[in-house]
Scaffold this motif. Structure first.
Motif, PDB file in Angstrom:
ATOM      1  N   TRP A   1       0.555  14.864  10.420  1.00  0.00           N
ATOM      2  CA  TRP A   1       2.014  14.736  10.512  1.00  0.00           C
ATOM      3  C   TRP A   1       2.747  15.621   9.514  1.00  0.00           C
ATOM      4  O   TRP A   1       3.929  15.937   9.714  1.00  0.00           O
ATOM      5  N   ALA A   2       2.075  16.047   8.431  1.00  0.00           N
ATOM      6  CA  ALA A   2       2.685  17.050   7.557  1.00  0.00           C
ATOM      7  C   ALA A   2       2.823  18.375   8.313  1.00  0.00           C
ATOM      8  O   ALA A   2       3.842  19.068   8.218  1.00  0.00           O
ATOM      9  N   LYS A   3       1.789  18.694   9.108  1.00  0.00           N
ATOM     10  CA  LYS A   3       1.822  19.920   9.916  1.00  0.00           C
ATOM     11  C   LYS A   3       2.870  19.814  11.020  1.00  0.00           C
ATOM     12  O   LYS A   3       3.640  20.745  11.263  1.00  0.00           O
ATOM     13  N   LYS A   4       2.902  18.640  11.708  1.00  0.00           N
ATOM     14  CA  LYS A   4       3.855  18.482  12.804  1.00  0.00           C
ATOM     15  C   LYS A   4       5.298  18.520  12.304  1.00  0.00           C
ATOM     16  O   LYS A   4       6.199  18.965  13.023  1.00  0.00           O
ATOM     17  N   ALA A   5       5.543  18.040  11.094  1.00  0.00           N
ATOM     18  CA  ALA A   5       6.893  18.066  10.545  1.00  0.00           C
ATOM     19  C   ALA A   5       7.383  19.511  10.396  1.00  0.00           C
ATOM     20  O   ALA A   5       8.521  19.832  10.771  1.00  0.00           O
ATOM     21  N   LYS A   6       6.504  20.360   9.880  1.00  0.00           N
ATOM     22  CA  LYS A   6       6.888  21.764   9.708  1.00  0.00           C
ATOM     23  C   LYS A   6       7.019  22.462  11.049  1.00  0.00           C
ATOM     24  O   LYS A   6       7.916  23.281  11.259  1.00  0.00           O
ATOM     25  N   GLU A   7       6.106  22.128  11.992  1.00  0.00           N
ATOM     26  CA  GLU A   7       6.198  22.713  13.328  1.00  0.00           C
ATOM     27  C   GLU A   7       7.482  22.288  14.035  1.00  0.00           C
ATOM     28  O   GLU A   7       7.986  22.997  14.908  1.00  0.00           O
ATOM     29  N   ALA A   8       8.019  21.129  13.674  1.00  0.00           N
ATOM     30  CA  ALA A   8       9.263  20.640  14.274  1.00  0.00           C
ATOM     31  C   ALA A   8      10.488  21.283  13.620  1.00  0.00           C
ATOM     32  O   ALA A   8      11.618  20.918  13.950  1.00  0.00           O
ATOM     33  N   GLY A   9      10.280  22.214  12.686  1.00  0.00           N
ATOM     34  CA  GLY A   9      11.389  22.899  12.044  1.00  0.00           C
ATOM     35  C   GLY A   9      11.980  22.165  10.866  1.00  0.00           C
ATOM     36  O   GLY A   9      13.091  22.475  10.431  1.00  0.00           O
ATOM     37  N   ILE A  10      11.260  21.190  10.349  1.00  0.00           N
ATOM     38  CA  ILE A  10      11.761  20.423   9.202  1.00  0.00           C
ATOM     39  C   ILE A  10      11.274  21.089   7.913  1.00  0.00           C
ATOM     40  O   ILE A  10      10.072  21.311   7.738  1.00  0.00           O
TER      41      ILE A  10
ATOM     42  N   MET B   1       9.149   9.613  10.321  1.00  0.00           N
ATOM     43  CA  MET B   1      10.227  10.561  10.096  1.00  0.00           C
ATOM     44  C   MET B   1      10.352  11.539  11.261  1.00  0.00           C
ATOM     45  O   MET B   1      11.442  11.783  11.783  1.00  0.00           O
ATOM     46  N   VAL B   2       9.200  12.111  11.709  1.00  0.00           N
ATOM     47  CA  VAL B   2       9.210  13.116  12.783  1.00  0.00           C
ATOM     48  C   VAL B   2       9.665  12.497  14.096  1.00  0.00           C
ATOM     49  O   VAL B   2      10.482  13.065  14.822  1.00  0.00           O
ATOM     50  N   GLU B   3       9.124  11.295  14.412  1.00  0.00           N
ATOM     51  CA  GLU B   3       9.369  10.693  15.721  1.00  0.00           C
ATOM     52  C   GLU B   3      10.700   9.943  15.799  1.00  0.00           C
ATOM     53  O   GLU B   3      11.273   9.826  16.898  1.00  0.00           O
ATOM     54  N   ASN B   4      11.211   9.439  14.674  1.00  0.00           N
ATOM     55  CA  ASN B   4      12.383   8.575  14.731  1.00  0.00           C
ATOM     56  C   ASN B   4      13.562   9.087  13.900  1.00  0.00           C
ATOM     57  O   ASN B   4      14.683   9.188  14.418  1.00  0.00           O
ATOM     58  N   SER B   5      13.314   9.389  12.614  1.00  0.00           N
ATOM     59  CA  SER B   5      14.418   9.659  11.697  1.00  0.00           C
ATOM     60  C   SER B   5      15.232  10.885  12.106  1.00  0.00           C
ATOM     61  O   SER B   5      16.451  10.909  11.922  1.00  0.00           O
ATOM     62  N   PHE B   6      14.572  11.918  12.682  1.00  0.00           N
ATOM     63  CA  PHE B   6      15.276  13.132  13.081  1.00  0.00           C
ATOM     64  C   PHE B   6      15.560  13.156  14.582  1.00  0.00           C
ATOM     65  O   PHE B   6      15.633  14.219  15.193  1.00  0.00           O
TER      66      PHE B   6
ATOM     67  N   GLY C   1       0.792  -1.228   0.000  1.00  0.00           N
ATOM     68  CA  GLY C   1       0.000   0.000   0.000  1.00  0.00           C
ATOM     69  C   GLY C   1       0.825   1.279   0.000  1.00  0.00           C
ATOM     70  O   GLY C   1       2.029   1.291  -0.256  1.00  0.00           O
ATOM     71  N   THR C   2       0.116   2.427   0.304  1.00  0.00           N
ATOM     72  CA  THR C   2       0.741   3.753   0.270  1.00  0.00           C
ATOM     73  C   THR C   2       0.347   4.510   1.528  1.00  0.00           C
ATOM     74  O   THR C   2      -0.591   5.306   1.523  1.00  0.00           O
ATOM     75  N   MET C   3       1.046   4.282   2.645  1.00  0.00           N
ATOM     76  CA  MET C   3       0.731   4.909   3.928  1.00  0.00           C
ATOM     77  C   MET C   3       1.683   6.086   4.155  1.00  0.00           C
ATOM     78  O   MET C   3       2.612   6.043   4.970  1.00  0.00           O
ATOM     79  N   THR C   4       1.446   7.189   3.394  1.00  0.00           N
ATOM     80  CA  THR C   4       2.329   8.350   3.475  1.00  0.00           C
ATOM     81  C   THR C   4       2.263   9.007   4.844  1.00  0.00           C
ATOM     82  O   THR C   4       3.278   9.458   5.383  1.00  0.00           O
ATOM     83  N   GLY C   5       1.058   9.078   5.436  1.00  0.00           N
ATOM     84  CA  GLY C   5       0.914   9.669   6.768  1.00  0.00           C
ATOM     85  C   GLY C   5       1.729   8.929   7.798  1.00  0.00           C
ATOM     86  O   GLY C   5       2.394   9.530   8.648  1.00  0.00           O
ATOM     87  N   LEU C   6       1.733   7.593   7.732  1.00  0.00           N
ATOM     88  CA  LEU C   6       2.516   6.780   8.667  1.00  0.00           C
ATOM     89  C   LEU C   6       4.008   7.039   8.483  1.00  0.00           C
ATOM     90  O   LEU C   6       4.774   7.069   9.447  1.00  0.00           O
ATOM     91  N   ALA C   7       4.439   7.231   7.220  1.00  0.00           N
ATOM     92  CA  ALA C   7       5.846   7.494   6.947  1.00  0.00           C
ATOM     93  C   ALA C   7       6.271   8.852   7.520  1.00  0.00           C
ATOM     94  O   ALA C   7       7.365   8.984   8.089  1.00  0.00           O
ATOM     95  N   LEU C   8       5.399   9.877   7.372  1.00  0.00           N
ATOM     96  CA  LEU C   8       5.703  11.196   7.941  1.00  0.00           C
ATOM     97  C   LEU C   8       5.829  11.112   9.457  1.00  0.00           C
ATOM     98  O   LEU C   8       6.716  11.722  10.061  1.00  0.00           O
ATOM     99  N   LYS C   9       4.936  10.356  10.080  1.00  0.00           N
ATOM    100  CA  LYS C   9       4.993  10.159  11.539  1.00  0.00           C
ATOM    101  C   LYS C   9       6.320   9.513  11.932  1.00  0.00           C
ATOM    102  O   LYS C   9       6.971   9.927  12.892  1.00  0.00           O
TER     103      LYS C   9
END
Length: 667
Positions: A555-564, A521-526, A511-519
């Motif tokens: 999570w698109a919003k949270k990514a930007k709020e996290a300074g990404i 990235m924010v919580e783990n990758s950075f 499948g295509t779970m883009t929202g899960l991938a953004l989550k």
């Protein structure tokens, strides 16, 4: 000896009357003195296996509860006599009490009265396996060299396989009695029971008649069948009474006028059924069947045509269409079915010469579009072309190179230089250190050949960066229906190692779970644990080819709020609104799209992640050394690149045709 038999006969009559009369709702221990003389059958380990599926109605379960209590009243219960265990089952198995739990009748009666039905499915095979492997074990009170007896009471068809596990239980020495009520399946009862079936298989029309089995079971277990004393001539069953006997028929049969022989009750012939297609009789009962090409529904009455396509083995390339007793394959519009009846071939109107394009014909299934060679533009008739090479006809003033576009032109600069504000000169800009995490779509729609292009795209981006432990760091995450970190920011410190790791990434599909991938990235990758650094700009780049199957907003919003700083690159069926929601502002510098995977390398060439302190005060921007600053000019550059690629493709096609003609001429 004769007096003893008469005494036993009287006791059996009293026990029979006790079974026939309903007790109080709580089924307390009967205080009738006549029942105090118990059946002296010798030691027996007896386990009841009771069906408590949802099809057993509450009042029917109460009748079954009374049935068990009445039977154990006739047994000589004790640690050294008869031991009794009880298991109920539906979709799961629940042990109510084991062979070692109760040594007295009162405890057993209390345990039976406290049973709460499970009210789920009918997994009879699972229950037999449990009793074989657990109930009849020394740990649960089973005694060596003591007969093992199991009584299965059920009202329906098992939802799992019973023949094999029942045979295994019988091989281990367990004697199995099966009691079927109402909707029970005779074939399944016989598959579970011990031989001979006439002594071990019982089918009654309702729970109210279950006491008939109780009488026969008591006689069998206690060895007090008084009918053995005379030549009774009963075809099915003989029931003793003081000084006499009378014949009975097994459930599903009726006694003939001679009072000895029995005739099966055929409900199908009498029309007493509600089967939609076919009725299969058994004595006093019936089961419904279906015609060839149909399957019986869960209501066990109606039928539905078999969906052969749903089996998944049709091998149709495009579409499977169900018909009675089979299926056929069908192709999508613009395709034709091949002789194998399964695969489809695109109708290529360009190849067949069924077009009127002046220069280039681009085929798609069943249709075509026209295009022009490099330096030409398509006219309004969408067929003919006009030459527009303004770089060779006007004074363009470009410092490095002029690129013509239909009706216009633009200037470009060498690698690592930026176009000046006048749109003609070139200047340099220093590269900054960043932490970059790329999220690449590995869904099924990408396809393996395109996934290779995606990996090449990632490596093109890496080539434009100054990768080192203290310079730019790169991490890669692939996602589909789940998310997988391919490598973190602190795993590789050189561009060579990163590019090698990228090419070794395996395609996930699904499948295509883009929202899960953004989550992720924010919580783990950075996180600092994965190599993200403080006071170093963080950049996320999402690459996808379709609509996300989950919500991306949060999570698109949270990514930007996290300074990404977020970039979004879409291909094919990617949704522009989702890409813009992911991308940082301004969108024209953080959002890219192309219709085909073969052109994503152009995006990689245009995408440069730099920091220019003079213009952006440290903010991360997309600098495009191959296009003008305005979005219109960028689009024009992209169109020109596409035209150049189309021209190359047309040239290759012409060369292939020449080679083919040469081969044909040699033949």
């Amino acid at each position: 000896m004769r007096q003893l038999c008469v005494c036993v006969s009287v006791l059996l009559v009293l026990a029979t009357l006790a079974v026939a009369r309903p007790k109080a709702a709580d089924f307390q221990l009967n205080s009738n003195p006549a029942l105090e003389q118990k059946c002296k059958s010798g030691p027996v380990d007896l386990v009841f296996i009771i069906d408590s599926s949802r099809s057993v109605r509450p009042h029917e379960f109460e009748t079954m509860r009374k049935f068990m209590i009445d039977i154990i009243h006739t047994l000589d219960v004790g640690s050294n006599a008869t031991r009794v265990g009880l298991v109920q089952y539906s979709s799961q198995v629940q042990n109510e009490f084991s062979l070692k739990t109760h040594a007295k009748l009162q405890g057993m009666v209390k345990g039976i009265n406290e049973i709460i039905p499970l009210a789920q499915g009918t997994m009879t095979g699972l229950a037999i396996k449990y009793v074989m492997n657990h109930a009849f074990t020394a740990a649960e009170g089973d005694r060596p060299k003591v007969p093992n007896v199991a009584v299965i009471v059920t009202d329906g068809r098992p939802q799992d396989r019973v023949a094999e596990v029942a045979a295994e239980a019988r091989d281990k020495g367990i004697e199995i009695y099966t009691v079927g009520v109402a909707r029970a399946d005779m074939t399944s009862l016989r598959a579970m029971a011990s031989p001979p079936f006439e002594d071990h298989v019982f089918l009654v029309e309702s729970f109210d008649l279950i006491h008939q089995f109780g009488l026969q079971f008591q006689d069998k277990l206690c060895g007090m069948d008084l009918c053995l004393e005379s030549d009774h001539g009963c075809e099915h069953l003989c029931e003793s009474s003081p000084g006499s006997f009378h014949c009975l028929c097994r459930p599903g049969y009726t006694l003939n006028k001679d009072s000895k022989t029995c005739t099966a009750i055929d409900l199908c012939a009498e029309g007493k059924h509600d089967c939609e297609q076919s009725c299969i009789p058994s004595p006093g009962a019936f089961t419904c069947g279906c015609n060839i090409g149909y399957t019986l529904n869960n209501d066990k009455k109606t039928c539905t045509m078999i969906d052969y396509c749903s089996f998944g083995n049709h091998s149709c390339q495009h579409e499977c269409v169900d018909v009675l007793n089979g299926y056929f394959c069908r192709c999508a519009e613009g395709y034709t079915l091949q002789e194998d009846g399964k695969t489809c071939q695109m109708m290529d109107l360009c190849d067949e010469g069924k077009h009127d394009c002046e220069q280039i014909c681009i085929a798609s299934p069943g249709v075509f579009t026209c295009n022009c060679n490099a330096g030409y533009t398509l006219n309004n008739d969408k067929k003919t072309c006009t030459n527009l090479d303004l770089c060779n006809t006007v004074v363009h003033g470009c410092e490095h190179q002029c690129v013509s576009t239909p009706g216009s032109y633009y200037c470009i600069c060498p690698e690592a230089q930026l176009l000046a504000e006048d749109g003609k000169g070139c200047r340099t800009c220093r590269s900054a250190n960043i932490d970059l995490v790329l999220l690449i779509d590995g869904s099924k729609s990408v396809r393996p050949q395109n996934f290779k292009l995606v990996k090449q795209f990632v490596n093109q981006v890496v080539d434009s960066l100054d990768v080192s432990a203290h310079g730019t760091r790169v991490g890669l995450v692939q996602y589909s229906s789940r998310v997988r970190t391919e490598f973190s920011l602190n795993m590789y410190q050189t561009a060579v190692d990163i590019k090698k790791a990228v090419m070794n990434v395996e395609y996930m599909e699904k499948g295509t779970m883009t929202g899960l991938a953004l989550k992720h990235m924010v919580e783990n990758s950075f996180s600092e644990a994965e190599g993200a650094r403080k006071n170093v700009p963080r950049v996320g780049l999402v690459f996808t080819d379709g609509r996300s199957q989950d919500d991306i907003t949060e999570w698109a919003k949270k990514a930007k709020e996290a300074g990404i700083t977020m970039y979004a690159v879409g291909v094919g069926k990617a949704v522009e609104d989702e890409l813009r929601e992911i991308a940082s502002e301004p969108h024209d510098k953080h959002f890219f799209y192309t219709t085909d995977f073969t052109f994503i390398n152009q995006i990689a060439e245009n995408l440069k992640l730099n920091i220019c302190a003079e213009e952006s005060q440290g903010e991360i921007e997309v600098k495009n050394p191959c296009s003008c600053e305005s979005l219109v000019e960028f689009q024009q550059a992209t169109m020109t690149t596409l035209e150049q690629l189309t021209t190359k493709l047309a040239g290759m096609t012409a060369r292939l045709e020449d080679l083919e003609n040469q081969l044909l001429s040699r033949k």
